[in-house]
Design a protein around this motif. Structure first.
Motif, PDB file in Angstrom:
ATOM      1  N   THR A 143      43.109  33.793  20.191  1.00 12.56           N
ATOM      2  CA  THR A 143      42.436  32.626  19.596  1.00 12.56           C
ATOM      3  C   THR A 143      41.280  33.075  18.717  1.00 12.56           C
ATOM      4  N   PHE A 144      40.598  34.135  19.158  1.00 11.67           N
ATOM      5  CA  PHE A 144      39.505  34.662  18.330  1.00 11.67           C
ATOM      6  C   PHE A 144      40.046  35.098  16.973  1.00 11.67           C
ATOM      7  N   ILE A 161      33.452  34.971  24.339  1.00 13.83           N
ATOM      8  CA  ILE A 161      34.256  34.546  23.193  1.00 13.83           C
ATOM      9  C   ILE A 161      34.711  33.108  23.412  1.00 13.83           C
ATOM     10  N   ILE A 164      42.280  34.876  24.843  1.00 13.49           N
ATOM     11  CA  ILE A 164      40.935  34.963  24.265  1.00 13.49           C
ATOM     12  C   ILE A 164      40.981  35.728  22.947  1.00 13.49           C
ATOM     13  N   LEU A 165      41.617  36.886  22.972  1.00 16.11           N
ATOM     14  CA  LEU A 165      41.647  37.714  21.760  1.00 16.11           C
ATOM     15  C   LEU A 165      42.435  37.035  20.645  1.00 16.11           C
ATOM     16  N   MET A 190      42.975  37.509  28.768  1.00 12.52           N
ATOM     17  CA  MET A 190      42.433  38.331  27.683  1.00 12.52           C
ATOM     18  C   MET A 190      43.254  38.134  26.429  1.00 12.52           C
ATOM     19  N   ALA A 202      36.518  29.332  22.421  1.00 10.10           N
ATOM     20  CA  ALA A 202      37.855  28.961  21.981  1.00 10.10           C
ATOM     21  C   ALA A 202      37.931  28.823  20.465  1.00 10.10           C
ATOM     22  N   ASP A 203      36.795  28.546  19.823  1.00 12.40           N
ATOM     23  CA  ASP A 203      36.818  28.395  18.370  1.00 12.40           C
ATOM     24  C   ASP A 203      36.466  29.703  17.661  1.00 12.40           C
ATOM     25  N   GLY A 204      36.446  30.782  18.413  1.00 13.06           N
ATOM     26  CA  GLY A 204      36.204  32.075  17.777  1.00 13.06           C
ATOM     27  C   GLY A 204      34.747  32.458  17.678  1.00 13.06           C
ATOM     28  N   ALA A 228      41.198  32.095  14.938  1.00 15.67           N
ATOM     29  CA  ALA A 228      40.100  31.295  14.402  1.00 15.67           C
ATOM     30  C   ALA A 228      39.503  31.944  13.154  1.00 15.67           C
ATOM     31  N   HIS A 229      39.567  33.259  13.073  1.00 12.77           N
ATOM     32  CA  HIS A 229      39.024  33.933  11.900  1.00 12.77           C
ATOM     33  C   HIS A 229      40.081  34.198  10.841  1.00 12.77           C
TER      34      HIS A 229
END
Lengths: 407, 303
Positions: free
Chosen positions: B55-56, A29, B52-53, B49, A31-33, B59-60
């Motif tokens: 930012t994911f 994953i 990561i989750l 984690m 950083a920008d998704g 970003a969406h």
């Protein structure tokens, strides 16, 4: 363990699936998704392939497919070992000394640099070996004594211009004092507690070095430490002695070689003295040793102090060689490094510790291009070593299991 | 006075997080007498984690539409991930050494700690990773003192987790099995408890709590770093020892005390030496009262 072959592979597959589940979120994953699979699959593929080959080899070995090769090899090795045992150890030691003495001639600066590092770590490892290998006290803050030695020489050199050779005993004495200060309150504890408290002390020393700006100049470190000097006869013109600064790497190499020899001889003599036997008795069973009249408290304190002395000497040399000290050099990971050398080589065994230091300093230099993976491999190797060869590469001859661990 | 109350609030927040980490140490120590050096790395992995989750999700665009859902989803996923990680580490590095000497297991744990820390560094980079900032702003203002929303969230989640853990350990069958295994491994396996499974469960629960602490500390300070597990790990261990190692209530109290002491020492004495206090408390406790505040009399070999 010979399980049914299919079952082993089933376990392997389950383990690899688990590993991929753990690996993918960290690498997949962005950083920008964005979501990718390629990177994690590559790493996973390497790990899976290597483990599959190892497992297959192990299976074949368990089935006895390699006996045609391994049996004669084992016999040849056994014969060679018996032959080598017949040669007195003094021959081997002199051979090693000759190689060590000849090393700086005709080799590059790089090799000498690595050799100096190896020798520093041999001193540290042997010092820690006194504490952990002989006396059985797990010390995770050993690098603090190295730091005390280094800062002692650094401060004495820049404030009082004390020569290296005079500072050396002072550094050793102060390190021994630090060992007693740390040892005194902690020695009533055993095992794990001792480990965590020594770790705490090591961190305290580092934090003090880092924050006591007036004395240690904090994280910036101390610059301008004098190199060791020596009175050298001058044959040109009128005969006399002149003070020579030993700045050359070769000279530094011989100084640390001398220190290492002193350390080896001292640790060897300690090991086979009354004190060494008492230490080993404490290691094997503290309660029994106390009942037999061993003053356990005083001897444990002595073990701490002796271990600290060698750490302090190595530290003073380190300051003189780098001519710069900063708290960064004395972090926990250094303690872990030295500990790993002792454990990898074999606790309580002098040649083992030397081998461990050589392996952990020289091998990463060989694999220079994998510099980033050095600590990863180091941590993994530590665990694997404990799983498969807990006594080390070159185990000590006299070593038992602590009675309190038997139950 | 306001300063004092503010410090109490900060101390409670930090102390709650230390308590969450300390629980993992104390449960594992209670059951197999091992200082799990890798525990701090579970905490760091939780922080990573989380980043990561989140930012994911950010970003969406889900963070704007369903912020609470995202936050708690990330928290649960992170806890699950770290539980899996802990079970894997236990299986690989500790289980084969169950009957080896204590030193071997300790060193194996140390090796795992270094391995995991560097694994995090290699996969996620050496620099700080910043959390999305959607949550960290704002707070309740009571004139003199302020509660930030983050602090309220941390205290609330901590309390929920601690209550949940207490219920799990003292009210359920699996908790009974855990306590039985901690008291006597052989006897409990004779009455039909699968001690290996119970030990793996203990590791998983401890790591899940540490992961929750990791994600919350990441949200609180705004960023995570690969080596962030080391110092809080040691402090949490000090908290566990202070409370009496092996004792769950003790770990909670010890965590709160260590958090308070750290915040007050930083506020009133000097902030440079704030990390030293946990070590000094640890040494003092071990010297004067090795069983800790709540600890029962352990026999000589344990201490």
């Amino acid at each position: 363990m010979i399980l049914g072959s299919r079952k082993v592979w089933l376990y392997w597959a389950a383990g690899m699936a688990w590993f991929y589940l753990l690996l993918w979120p960290l690498m997949g994953i962005g950083a920008d998704g964005t979501v990718t699979f390629a990177d994690s699959l590559t790493v996973w593929g390497y790990v899976a392939a290597i483990s599959a080959v190892l497992l297959a080899l192990r299976q074949q070995h368990a089935r006895g497919s390699f006996t045609a090769v391994t049996t004669p090899l084992a016999r040849a090795l056994g014969g060679a070992k018996a032959g080598m045992d017949r040669v007195p150890p003094v021959v081997w030691w002199s051979l090693a000394l000759c190689i060590a003495a000849a090393l700086p001639f005709g080799t590059s600066r790089y090799v000498q640099d690595v050799a100096i590092n190896v020798l520093i770590y041999i001193c540290l490892g042997l010092g820690l070996n006194v504490v952990i290998g002989l006396c059985g006290l797990l010390d995770l803050g050993y690098i603090a004594f190295y730091g005390v030695g280094a800062y002692t020489y650094a401060l004495l050199s820049i404030h009082y211009a004390l020569p290296f050779w005079l500072a050396l005993p002072v550094a050793a004495a102060l390190a021994a004092l630090a060992g007693c200060i740390i040892g005194y309150p902690t020695l009533r504890m055993r095992g794990d507690y001792l480990a965590i408290v020594t770790l705490g002390f090591g961190e305290i020393v580092r934090l003090i070095l880092n924050n006591w700006m007036a004395l240690t100049n904090g994280p910036n470190g101390i610059l301008g430490i004098q190199p060791p000097t020596i009175w050298w006869p001058n044959f040109e013109g009128t005969f006399g002695f002149e003070l020579l600064q030993l700045k050359k790497l070769t000279a530094m190499y011989f100084i640390i070689l001398g220190l290492t020899i002193v350390t080896i001889v001292a640790v060897h003599r300690l090991n086979f003295s009354r004190i060494g036997r008492a230490w080993e008795a404490i290691r094997e069973d503290e309660t029994a040793a106390e009942l037999m009249g061993v003053n356990t408290f005083r001897l444990k304190l002595l073990a701490y102090a002796m271990g600290a002395v060698f750490g302090g000497l190595a530290g003073a040399f380190f300051a003189a060689r780098m001519r710069f000290v900063s708290p960064e050099s004395f972090s926990f990971i250094e303690s872990a490094m030295v500990l790993a050398m002792v454990v990898l080589g074999g606790m309580g065994s002098i040649p083992g510790v030397m081998l461990g230091a050589l392996a952990l300093v020289a091998l990463p230099e060989v694999f220079r291009q994998f510099e980033l993976y050095r600590m990863l491999a180091f941590g993994g190797a530590m665990t694997v070593m404990m799983l498969f060869r807990p006594k080390g590469l070159w185990p000590a001859k006299r070593f038992g299991a602590r009675s309190e661990e038997m139950d | 006075m306001e300063f004092f109350i503010q410090q109490v609030i900060n101390g409670l927040t930090l102390g709650g997080l230390y308590a969450l980490i300390a629980l993992g140490y104390t449960m594992v120590y209670g059951i197999i007498q091992l200082i799990n050096f890798a525990h701090g790395e579970f905490f760091a992995a939780g922080g990573y984690m989380g980043v990561i989750l989140l930012t994911f999700l950010a970003a969406h665009g889900y963070m704007e539409t369903h912020p609470w859902f995202c936050l708690f989803g990330a928290l649960l996923l992170t806890m699950g991930y770290c539980a899996m990680l802990a079970m894997a580490v236990e299986k690989v590095a500790y289980k084969p050494l169950r009957y080896a000497s204590r030193l071997s297991v300790l060193l194996s744990a140390l090796g795992m700690s270094i391995f995991l820390q560097n694994g995090l560094m290699l996969t996620q980079g050496v620099y700080d990773k910043a959390y999305p900032t959607d949550f960290t702003s704002g707070g309740l203002d009571f004139g003199l003192i302020t509660f930030s929303y983050m602090q309220i969230l941390i205290v609330a989640v901590t309390i929920i987790l601690l209550v949940g853990l207490n219920a799990l350990v003292f009210r359920t069958r699996i908790g009974t099995a855990m306590r039985a295994t901690a008291q006597d491994k052989v006897m409990s396996s004779l009455v039909g408890i699968n001690s290996n499974r119970i030990i793996a469960t203990t590791f998983a629960i401890g790591a899940a709590l540490a992961a929750a602490a990791g994600i919350m500390i990441g949200l609180y300070y705004g960023s995570v770093r690969y080596d962030m597990g080391f110092v809080p790990g040691i402090k949490a261990f000090a908290a566990a020892v202070l409370g009496g190692i092996g004792n769950i209530t003790g770990a909670m109290i010890g965590g709160l005390i260590i958090g308070m002491v750290e915040i007050f020492a930083a506020g009133y004495l000097s902030s440079e030496y704030k990390d030293v206090w946990a070590f000094i408390i640890l040494i003092a406790v071990l010297y004067f009262r090795p069983t800790g505040i709540m600890g029962e009399n352990v026999n000589d070999t344990r201490v």
